[in-house]
Write an enzyme that holds these catalytic residues in place. Structure first.
Site, PDB file in Angstrom:
ATOM      1  N   SER A 161       0.797  -1.247   0.059  1.00 49.95           N
ATOM      2  CA  SER A 161       0.077  -0.107  -0.044  1.00 49.95           C
ATOM      3  C   SER A 161       0.923   1.398   0.127  1.00 49.95           C
ATOM      4  CB  SER A 161      -0.812  -0.029   1.350  1.00 49.95           C
ATOM      5  OG  SER A 161      -1.512   1.201   1.413  1.00 49.95           O
ATOM      6  N   TYR A 174      -1.868  -0.347  10.307  1.00 50.90           N
ATOM      7  CA  TYR A 174      -1.920  -0.611   8.899  1.00 50.90           C
ATOM      8  C   TYR A 174      -0.404  -0.292   8.107  1.00 50.90           C
ATOM      9  CZ  TYR A 174      -4.080  -1.352   4.271  1.00 50.90           C
ATOM     10  OH  TYR A 174      -4.335  -1.629   2.855  1.00 50.90           O
TER      11      TYR A 174
HETATM   12  P1  NAD Z   1     -11.525  -6.290   0.363  1.00 46.27           P
HETATM   13  O1  NAD Z   1     -12.058  -6.074   1.769  1.00 46.27           O
HETATM   14  O2  NAD Z   1     -12.379  -5.798  -0.804  1.00 46.27           O
HETATM   15  O3  NAD Z   1     -10.891  -7.702   0.118  1.00 46.27           O
HETATM   16  C1  NAD Z   1     -10.349  -8.452   1.061  1.00 46.27           C
HETATM   17  C2  NAD Z   1     -10.584  -9.874   0.908  1.00 46.27           C
HETATM   18  O4  NAD Z   1      -9.652 -10.598   1.740  1.00 46.27           O
HETATM   19  C3  NAD Z   1     -12.099 -10.133   1.297  1.00 46.27           C
HETATM   20  O5  NAD Z   1     -12.825 -10.808   0.356  1.00 46.27           O
HETATM   21  C4  NAD Z   1     -12.007 -10.726   2.933  1.00 46.27           C
HETATM   22  O6  NAD Z   1     -13.158 -11.710   2.851  1.00 46.27           O
HETATM   23  C5  NAD Z   1     -10.669 -11.427   2.601  1.00 46.27           C
HETATM   24  N1  NAD Z   1      -9.911 -11.933   3.869  1.00 46.27           N
HETATM   25  C6  NAD Z   1     -10.119 -11.076   4.974  1.00 46.27           C
HETATM   26  N2  NAD Z   1      -9.608 -11.685   6.073  1.00 46.27           N
HETATM   27  C7  NAD Z   1      -9.121 -12.859   5.407  1.00 46.27           C
HETATM   28  C8  NAD Z   1      -8.280 -14.226   6.033  1.00 46.27           C
HETATM   29  N3  NAD Z   1      -8.035 -14.129   7.236  1.00 46.27           N
HETATM   30  N4  NAD Z   1      -8.187 -15.092   5.048  1.00 46.27           N
HETATM   31  C9  NAD Z   1      -8.525 -15.044   3.566  1.00 46.27           C
HETATM   32  N5  NAD Z   1      -9.293 -14.136   3.398  1.00 46.27           N
HETATM   33  C10 NAD Z   1      -9.630 -12.881   4.145  1.00 46.27           C
HETATM   34  O7  NAD Z   1      -9.976  -5.337   0.163  1.00 46.27           O
HETATM   35  P2  NAD Z   1      -9.389  -4.570  -0.988  1.00 46.27           P
HETATM   36  O8  NAD Z   1      -9.598  -3.456  -0.790  1.00 46.27           O
HETATM   37  O9  NAD Z   1      -9.754  -5.428  -2.122  1.00 46.27           O
HETATM   38  O10 NAD Z   1      -7.832  -5.064  -0.474  1.00 46.27           O
HETATM   39  C11 NAD Z   1      -7.049  -6.070  -1.167  1.00 46.27           C
HETATM   40  C12 NAD Z   1      -5.667  -5.625  -0.837  1.00 46.27           C
HETATM   41  O11 NAD Z   1      -5.138  -4.448  -1.206  1.00 46.27           O
HETATM   42  C13 NAD Z   1      -5.300  -5.715   0.750  1.00 46.27           C
HETATM   43  O12 NAD Z   1      -4.025  -6.622   0.860  1.00 46.27           O
HETATM   44  C14 NAD Z   1      -5.425  -4.144   1.040  1.00 46.27           C
HETATM   45  O13 NAD Z   1      -4.500  -3.681   2.086  1.00 46.27           O
HETATM   46  C15 NAD Z   1      -4.536  -3.918  -0.502  1.00 46.27           C
HETATM   47  N6  NAD Z   1      -4.863  -2.342  -0.566  1.00 46.27           N
HETATM   48  C16 NAD Z   1      -6.136  -1.602  -0.670  1.00 46.27           C
HETATM   49  C17 NAD Z   1      -6.186  -0.547  -1.105  1.00 46.27           C
HETATM   50  C18 NAD Z   1      -7.566   0.173  -1.178  1.00 46.27           C
HETATM   51  O14 NAD Z   1      -7.531   1.428  -1.629  1.00 46.27           O
HETATM   52  N7  NAD Z   1      -8.750  -0.285  -1.189  1.00 46.27           N
HETATM   53  C19 NAD Z   1      -5.064   0.377  -1.206  1.00 46.27           C
HETATM   54  C20 NAD Z   1      -3.810  -0.310  -1.291  1.00 46.27           C
HETATM   55  C21 NAD Z   1      -3.730  -1.575  -0.861  1.00 46.27           C
END
Ligand code: NAD
Length: 278
Positions: A161, A174
């Site tokens: 991130s 985080y």
């Molecule tokens: P999201 O919440 O849409 O998806 C996360 C998924 O992980 C969900 O489907 C959830 O059920 C699953 N999950 C949670 N705990 C789990 C576990 N213990 N075992 C297996 N699955 C599990 O999130 P997102 O926004 O798509 O984020 C995906 C990745 O991208 C993450 O690592 C997040 O930190 C990173 N990220 C997101 C953003 C953003 O702006 N959304 C920015 C930078 C990085």
């Protein structure tokens, strides 16, 4: 030789039912990659896998497992091997922040309740966020990369991130956990460098998704919060990104296009990390 060729490879995508990683799985499937969608949410994983198979014509399976539970990951690996064979690509996508590890105020001004600051953060929130982002990257790698090392081929892509380079206000746990993901990406890249297994990461900029909606959209008005406006103001391209805008970098890191690349973290951020704000 087409270095982008990924057809008939097998990918494991953790958090694959989420906003970003379901899009990543779709992009891989469109290149002919068999995908295993691993998620805590079994129903969502099965649904995404069904949609992917239909859209791409490439086999996809949904598997329920927790990235924090090695035995459930081992069971997922058994299932993967019996149906698709061992993983060639691992996307460590499960991750996210938690409200309990987020301060209410950005900086201490002196007139706020201490509980709204660093002093109100719960250690349980830190544990939750560190475990999900850091151990949740470590454990699936232990389970799925052993086959890669034995076969002397494979690529691992961790999802980091923007806050891993410079911490963002409010989200102490985080930010630190994603910084640990970057550090681990470099460590493992060196450790695996002679095995033919590459380890890299993508650092997405700001996207509007389920995990950060509570910070970016005012629940009552539905308008962008002051924080969201600040993000856009510091993103030279002047907007949030979309999950689809991460997939070009994913395909680059997953394929032979990046065959001499290991141990890097690529920002995909509309210029956020390059901009000083002035
Ligand atoms: P999201 O919440 O849409 O998806 C996360 C998924 O992980 C969900 O489907 C959830 O059920 C699953 N999950 C949670 N705990 C789990 C576990 N213990 N075992 C297996 N699955 C599990 O999130 P997102 O926004 O798509 O984020 C995906 C990745 O991208 C993450 O690592 C997040 O930190 C990173 N990220 C997101 C953003 C953003 O702006 N959304 C920015 C930078 C990085």
């Amino acid at each position: 030789m087409n270095e982008l060729e990924l057809k008939d490879k097998t990918a494991v995508i953790t958090g694959g039912a989420g906003v970003i990683c379901s899009e990543m799985a779709r992009a891989l499937a469109l290149q002919g990659v068999r995908t295993a969608i691993i998620d805590l949410n079994k129903e969502a994983a099965l649904k995404i896998a069904g949609e992917i198979e239909k859209e791409s014509g490439t086999p996809s399976m949904g598997l329920a497992a927790s990235v924090l539970d090695k035995s459930s990951l081992n069971a997922a690996r058994e299932e993967l091997i019996s149906r698709f064979g061992p993983a060639d690509i691992l996307v460590n996508g499960a991750g996210g922040n938690a409200a309990s590890a987020t301060t209410k105020v950005e900086m201490i001004e002196g007139n706020e309740e201490l509980t709204d600051t660093f002093f109100g953060l719960g250690i349980d929130g830190f544990d939750q966020v560190f475990d999900l982002n850091f151990k949740g990257t470590l454990l699936p790698t232990m389970v799925f990369a052993a086959d890669m090392v034995k076969r002397r081929s494979g690529t691992i892509i961790n999802i980091s991130s923007m806050n891993s380079y410079r911490p963002l206000t409010k989200i102490a746990a985080y930010s630190a956990a994603k910084a640990a993901v970057n550090n681990f990406t470099q460590w493992l890249a060196v450790h695996f460098a002679k095995t033919g297994v590459r380890v890299n990461a993508i650092a997405p900029g700001f996207l509007l998704t389920n995990q950060n909606r509570f910070l970016l959209i005012d629940e009552k008005t539905g308008e962008l919060t002051a924080r969201a406006k600040k993000i856009i103001g510091n993103t030279p391209m002047d907007r949030f990104g979309t999950p689809g805008e991460l997939t070009g970098t994913l395909l680059y890191l997953a394929s032979g296009l990046s065959k001499f690349v290991t141990g890097i973290v690529i920002p995909v951020d509309g210029g956020f990390s390059a901009y000083s704000g002035v």
